[in-house]
Scaffold this active site. Structure first.
Site, mmCIF file in Angstrom:
data_model
loop_
_atom_site.group_PDB
_atom_site.id
_atom_site.type_symbol
_atom_site.label_atom_id
_atom_site.label_comp_id
_atom_site.label_asym_id
_atom_site.label_seq_id
_atom_site.Cartn_x
_atom_site.Cartn_y
_atom_site.Cartn_z
ATOM 1 N N THR A 152 0.862 -1.188 0.000
ATOM 2 C CA THR A 152 0.000 0.000 0.000
ATOM 3 C C THR A 152 0.900 1.241 0.000
ATOM 4 O O THR A 152 1.336 1.681 -1.052
ATOM 5 C CB THR A 152 -0.966 -0.014 1.207
ATOM 6 O OG1 THR A 152 -0.231 -0.261 2.414
ATOM 7 C CG2 THR A 152 -2.019 -1.094 1.028
ATOM 8 N N LYS A 178 3.897 -6.824 3.914
ATOM 9 C CA LYS A 178 3.671 -5.410 3.678
ATOM 10 C C LYS A 178 3.394 -4.762 5.025
ATOM 11 O O LYS A 178 2.880 -5.387 5.957
ATOM 12 C CB LYS A 178 2.515 -5.160 2.713
ATOM 13 C CG LYS A 178 1.143 -5.683 3.149
ATOM 14 C CD LYS A 178 0.349 -4.810 4.095
ATOM 15 C CE LYS A 178 0.121 -3.420 3.561
ATOM 16 N NZ LYS A 178 -0.723 -2.642 4.561
ATOM 17 N N THR A 189 -0.656 -6.824 12.863
ATOM 18 C CA THR A 189 -0.818 -5.496 12.289
ATOM 19 C C THR A 189 0.048 -5.275 11.067
ATOM 20 O O THR A 189 0.941 -4.435 11.059
ATOM 21 C CB THR A 189 -0.592 -4.394 13.326
ATOM 22 O OG1 THR A 189 -1.349 -4.722 14.463
ATOM 23 C CG2 THR A 189 -1.064 -3.051 12.821
ATOM 24 N N GLU A 275 5.886 4.876 7.376
ATOM 25 C CA GLU A 275 5.455 5.957 6.485
ATOM 26 C C GLU A 275 6.240 7.233 6.750
ATOM 27 O O GLU A 275 6.225 7.786 7.844
ATOM 28 C CB GLU A 275 3.960 6.201 6.649
ATOM 29 C CG GLU A 275 3.134 5.063 6.062
ATOM 30 C CD GLU A 275 1.652 5.200 6.300
ATOM 31 O OE1 GLU A 275 0.891 4.552 5.565
ATOM 32 O OE2 GLU A 275 1.258 5.929 7.214
ATOM 33 N N ASN A 397 -0.699 10.439 5.389
ATOM 34 C CA ASN A 397 -1.951 10.039 6.016
ATOM 35 C C ASN A 397 -3.046 11.089 5.924
ATOM 36 O O ASN A 397 -4.225 10.788 6.115
ATOM 37 C CB ASN A 397 -1.685 9.645 7.463
ATOM 38 C CG ASN A 397 -1.060 8.276 7.558
ATOM 39 O OD1 ASN A 397 -1.721 7.264 7.382
ATOM 40 N ND2 ASN A 397 0.247 8.244 7.778
ATOM 41 N N SER A 402 -6.676 9.546 -1.423
ATOM 42 C CA SER A 402 -6.468 10.164 -2.733
ATOM 43 C C SER A 402 -5.098 9.830 -3.303
ATOM 44 O O SER A 402 -4.837 10.086 -4.443
ATOM 45 C CB SER A 402 -6.629 11.681 -2.636
ATOM 46 O OG SER A 402 -5.719 12.225 -1.698
#
Length: 402
Positions: A152, A178, A189, A275, A397, A402
């Site tokens: 992702t 992932k 998780t 991230e 985040n 989008s």
């Protein structure tokens, strides 16, 4: 390859173990990259799993758990990214079952031998026409594209293959996963998959997975959030033709070491690819009252937003590490704590050492930051992994859909 002991366990080029196939395809769940795939074993494999503890456990996760728990066997796992099929009520449950059946029909096996996994946006119905089309395209290949198809917000695939010798047979264990955000595991998780051609009973495999996850995936944190979908699934098909591994034997110990190497590597890969992250952070705790408290303190430090921001800012503000320790319920010698960063001692006997700030800033520029803490309260240890907190995390985040 000549290997005769745990010392000769080797990390090899990524490859699928004997008897396993995989493939991936673009089903249209994501704009322009593969977003579906499967793993298939020539024969039913012993299987084990661990699962997210989020109360809103997604339909695919619940179904896979139920499927594995019947007999600890699977022959295939079909997976998608781009849509989590989570919080979709009865429709989500129906779609999960249909996805399982479509994969089983395509592979000409029983649905009770198929696990499913989904990841992506929560609360949007699974587009079953696209799922059906994607499954119809999948083949039995040795394609490694599956390691990318499940991603992702990850920046790269996370993979490893480890080989070892047991019972005179070469055993291959391969893992991929992932995970980048929503990472604060309490039984996973993330999505993680491990395949091995070793022969090991399902119940033994489940015990091994559960205990190893506690020492690896459950000791990473990126942002303190636990997702709804995530799991780690292991399949062992016995294609290496070794005698079934039994606890207490030298061969079992060798396999455990190889298995732990796989999960440890994947856990570190997730932590380092948090991230927006720019640094992998490892925290090692010594002098803990017991192992549980050592693990608790290590994870508290690596999970502290203040510590994470400190590392991103390359600021040796060791007080943030001390506050993270103090927030736990662990035994601590309040006058005897030591803290070092990349070997530079910042705290001794719970007091600053007066080390030059420029020297600390320089070491914090490294891609990996290691924090060593001694609680001076016992002889136990603990380790956890995480990453820094950057501006990019908020950007990713704030616009995830989008």
């Amino acid at each position: 390859m000549q290997m005769t002991s745990e010392d000769s366990i080797e990390v090899s080029k990524f490859t699928w173990p004997k008897g396993f196939y995989a493939d991936s395809t673009h089903a249209g769940l994501k704009p322009d990259q593969d977003d579906m795939g499967w793993i298939y074993s020539e024969t039913p494999a012993d299987a084990a799993g661990v699962y997210t503890t989020n109360q809103f456990q997604a339909a695919p996760t619940k179904l896979t758990k139920l499927t594995i728990n019947v007999a600890h066997q699977l022959q295939a796992v079909v997976m998608n990214s781009g849509n989590a099929n989570s919080c979709n009520g009865e429709q989500g449950e129906t779609d999960a079952l249909l996805m399982q059946k479509m994969a089983a029909d395509r592979l000409k096996i029983d649905a009770s031998e198929v696990g499913i996994a989904s990841t992506g946006v929560i609360g949007e119905p699974l587009p079953m026409a696209k799922i059906k089309d994607g499954i119809s395209q999948l083949k039995l290949t040795h394609n490694v594209g599956l390691t990318k198809a499940i991603l992702t917000t990850d920046t790269h695939p996370k993979t490893i293959t480890v080989k070892c010798m047991v019972d005179g047979k070469e055993i291959t264990t391969t893992g991929f996963c992932k995970g980048s955000g929503m990472i604060h595991p309490n039984m996973a998780t993330m999505l993680g998959f491990v395949t091995t051609d070793a022969a090991i009973a399902g119940a033994d495999l489940q015990h091994l997975l559960s205990t190893t996850v506690d020492e690896t995936f459950n000791q990473i944190t990126v942002d303190g959030d636990t997702s709804t979908n995530d799991m780690v699934v292991v399949m062992a098909n016995g294609a290496a033709e070794n005698e079934p591994l039994e606890e207490g034997t030298a061969d079992y110990s060798t396999f455990v070491s190889a298995f732990k190497k796989v999960l440890t590597h994947l856990a570190q890969e997730i932590a380092g690819d948090g991230e927006g992250a720019s640094k992998l952070v490892e925290v090692n705790v010594a002098g803990a009252y017991n192992h549980l408290e050592g693990q608790q303190v290590a994870k508290a430090i690596v999970g502290s937003n203040l510590v994470k921001a400190m590392i991103f800012g390359e600021d040796g503000n060791w007080g943030r590490i001390m506050q993270a320790i103090g927030q736990t319920t662990a035994h601590v010698d309040l006058n005897g704590v030591s803290v070092s960063i990349n070997g530079l001692q910042l705290v001794k006997n719970s007091l600053g050492t007066g080390i030059d700030d420029d020297e600390v800033t320089k070491t914090l520029k490294q891609m990996k930051v290691t924090i060593d803490v001694d609680l001076n309260a016992g002889k136990a240890t603990g380790t956890a992994w995480g990453c820094d907190l950057t501006y990019k995390y908020v950007q990713i985040n704030a616009s995830y859909r989008s």
